[in-house]
Design a protein around this motif. Structure first.
Motif, PDB file in Angstrom:
ATOM      1  N   LEU A  72      -3.728   2.168  -6.671  1.00 51.94           N
ATOM      2  CA  LEU A  72      -3.729   0.759  -7.052  1.00 51.94           C
ATOM      3  C   LEU A  72      -2.552   0.048  -6.417  1.00 51.94           C
ATOM      4  CD1 LEU A  72      -4.358   1.128 -10.899  1.00 51.94           C
ATOM      5  CD2 LEU A  72      -6.072   0.877  -9.096  1.00 51.94           C
ATOM      6  N   LEU A  73      -2.799  -1.123  -5.850  1.00 52.73           N
ATOM      7  CA  LEU A  73      -1.699  -1.923  -5.313  1.00 52.73           C
ATOM      8  C   LEU A  73      -0.812  -2.392  -6.464  1.00 52.73           C
ATOM      9  CD1 LEU A  73      -3.514  -4.142  -2.654  1.00 52.73           C
ATOM     10  CD2 LEU A  73      -2.064  -2.144  -2.237  1.00 52.73           C
ATOM     11  N   PRO A  74       0.497  -2.451  -6.252  1.00 53.48           N
ATOM     12  CA  PRO A  74       1.388  -2.971  -7.294  1.00 53.48           C
ATOM     13  C   PRO A  74       0.982  -4.389  -7.687  1.00 53.48           C
ATOM     14  CG  PRO A  74       2.656  -1.891  -5.564  1.00 53.48           C
ATOM     15  CD  PRO A  74       1.247  -1.989  -5.059  1.00 53.48           C
ATOM     16  N   GLY A  75       1.069  -4.685  -8.963  1.00 54.38           N
ATOM     17  CA  GLY A  75       0.674  -5.988  -9.467  1.00 54.38           C
ATOM     18  C   GLY A  75      -0.464  -5.866 -10.462  1.00 54.38           C
ATOM     19  N   ALA A  92       0.354  -2.828 -12.597  1.00 51.99           N
ATOM     20  CA  ALA A  92       0.733  -1.539 -12.014  1.00 51.99           C
ATOM     21  C   ALA A  92       2.102  -1.637 -11.349  1.00 51.99           C
ATOM     22  CB  ALA A  92      -0.315  -1.075 -11.009  1.00 51.99           C
ATOM     23  N   GLN A  93       2.980  -0.712 -11.680  1.00 55.80           N
ATOM     24  CA  GLN A  93       4.307  -0.664 -11.081  1.00 55.80           C
ATOM     25  C   GLN A  93       4.293   0.236  -9.846  1.00 55.80           C
ATOM     26  OE1 GLN A  93       6.832  -2.641 -12.311  1.00 55.80           O
ATOM     27  NE2 GLN A  93       5.115  -3.379 -13.569  1.00 55.80           N
ATOM     28  N   ALA A 140       0.821  -1.213   0.000  1.00 58.23           N
ATOM     29  CA  ALA A 140       0.000   0.000   0.000  1.00 58.23           C
ATOM     30  C   ALA A 140       0.859   1.269   0.000  1.00 58.23           C
ATOM     31  CB  ALA A 140      -0.936  -0.004   1.197  1.00 58.23           C
ATOM     32  N   ALA A 141       2.008   1.202   0.688  1.00 55.80           N
ATOM     33  CA  ALA A 141       2.880   2.382   0.755  1.00 55.80           C
ATOM     34  C   ALA A 141       3.484   2.714  -0.605  1.00 55.80           C
ATOM     35  CB  ALA A 141       3.990   2.141   1.776  1.00 55.80           C
ATOM     36  N   ASP A 142       3.543   1.740  -1.508  1.00 54.67           N
ATOM     37  CA  ASP A 142       4.130   1.947  -2.836  1.00 54.67           C
ATOM     38  C   ASP A 142       3.062   1.898  -3.921  1.00 54.67           C
ATOM     39  OD1 ASP A 142       6.797   2.081  -1.844  1.00 54.67           O
ATOM     40  OD2 ASP A 142       6.799  -0.104  -1.675  1.00 54.67           O
ATOM     41  N   ALA A 143       1.838   2.233  -3.572  1.00 56.32           N
ATOM     42  CA  ALA A 143       0.722   2.132  -4.519  1.00 56.32           C
ATOM     43  C   ALA A 143       0.937   3.035  -5.726  1.00 56.32           C
ATOM     44  CB  ALA A 143      -0.579   2.494  -3.824  1.00 56.32           C
ATOM     45  N   ALA A 144       0.481   2.544  -6.864  1.00 62.61           N
ATOM     46  CA  ALA A 144       0.470   3.349  -8.084  1.00 62.61           C
ATOM     47  C   ALA A 144      -0.771   4.238  -8.072  1.00 62.61           C
ATOM     48  CB  ALA A 144       0.467   2.443  -9.307  1.00 62.61           C
TER      49      ALA A 144
END
Length: 226
Positions: free
Chosen positions: A89-92, A131-132, A53-57
């Motif tokens: 968006l969560l990564p992935g 999403a990256q 979540a901290a690295d969400a796109a």
């Protein structure tokens, strides 16, 4: 749970003196229509505190794009349809369901009670992409100049999602509700525990529940309480 982060500007709007019921109505309208409303930040598309979540796109949706679901989770139902919103968006792998919608003023005389605008809306669309972390994505599509052009475009609508450098990453297509919604994978640590048999039944259920779509959750609850 849908979460909004309140900026300093929005907080000032909320703290402004309000005189009586009429003042309250005016203040609420101002909050919804003016810059106060635009101060709301990203809409989170998950529940709880998942890893990543901290690295969400961020997916930026202009007012013409009405996002209804992300990974099977409902994120729509806002007070105003034409808000430009950012979605976290969560990564992935992510699956985003949306419609294209524009409003055009009627040029002809309308009867009392009749709508003064034409609403042009596409069939639901879906776009899936990987999403990256911390990347910013945007919807790219043609901008019609007239209602006729909007109707023609809506009949065969498609939007492209582009990354921060403008490179296309995915193109939307018509959404089939029968398809299984995409979801962010189970966190690697939890998946490893499940594979090794170290996780309890409760841990396993929690992990799978976090990745299930809304329809899958409803089906499970119907089964559980039969």
């Amino acid at each position: 749970m849908r979460t909004f982060h309140i900026s300093a500007e929005l907080w000032r709007c909320l703290r402004a003196p309000i005189q009586g019921a009429r003042g309250l109505v005016v203040a609420l309208l101002a909050l919804a229509i003016t810059g106060c409303a635009s101060s709301m930040s990203r809409v989170e598309t998950w529940e709880g505190s998942p890893a990543g979540a901290a690295d969400a796109a961020t997916l930026k949706a202009p007012g013409e794009i009405q996002v209804s679901e992300v990974n099977g989770r409902t994120v729509g139902n806002f007070l105003m349809d034409d808000l430009a919103l950012d979605y976290a968006l969560l990564p992935g792998q992510n699956e985003v369901v949306f419609t294209y919608k524009t409003i055009w003023a009627k040029t002809e005389v309308v009867d009392n009670g009749e709508s003064k605008v034409h609403v042009v809306e596409s069939e639901p669309q879906v776009v899936r992409f990987d999403a990256q972390p911390n990347e910013v994505y945007t919807f790219l599509f043609d901008k019609p100049g007239t209602k006729v052009e909007a109707e023609q475009m809506a009949a065969a609508f498609s939007a492209t999602v582009v990354g921060g450098e403008g490179a296309p990453v995915a193109k939307s297509s018509e959404w089939d509700p029968a398809q299984v919604a995409g979801r962010t994978p189970i966190p690697a640590a939890t998946a490893a525990q499940i594979s090794a048999g170290d996780a309890s039944a409760l841990d396993t259920l929690k992990a799978v529940w976090e990745t299930a779509s809304e329809e899958e959750k409803k089906a499970f609850l119907r089964w559980a309480f039969e």
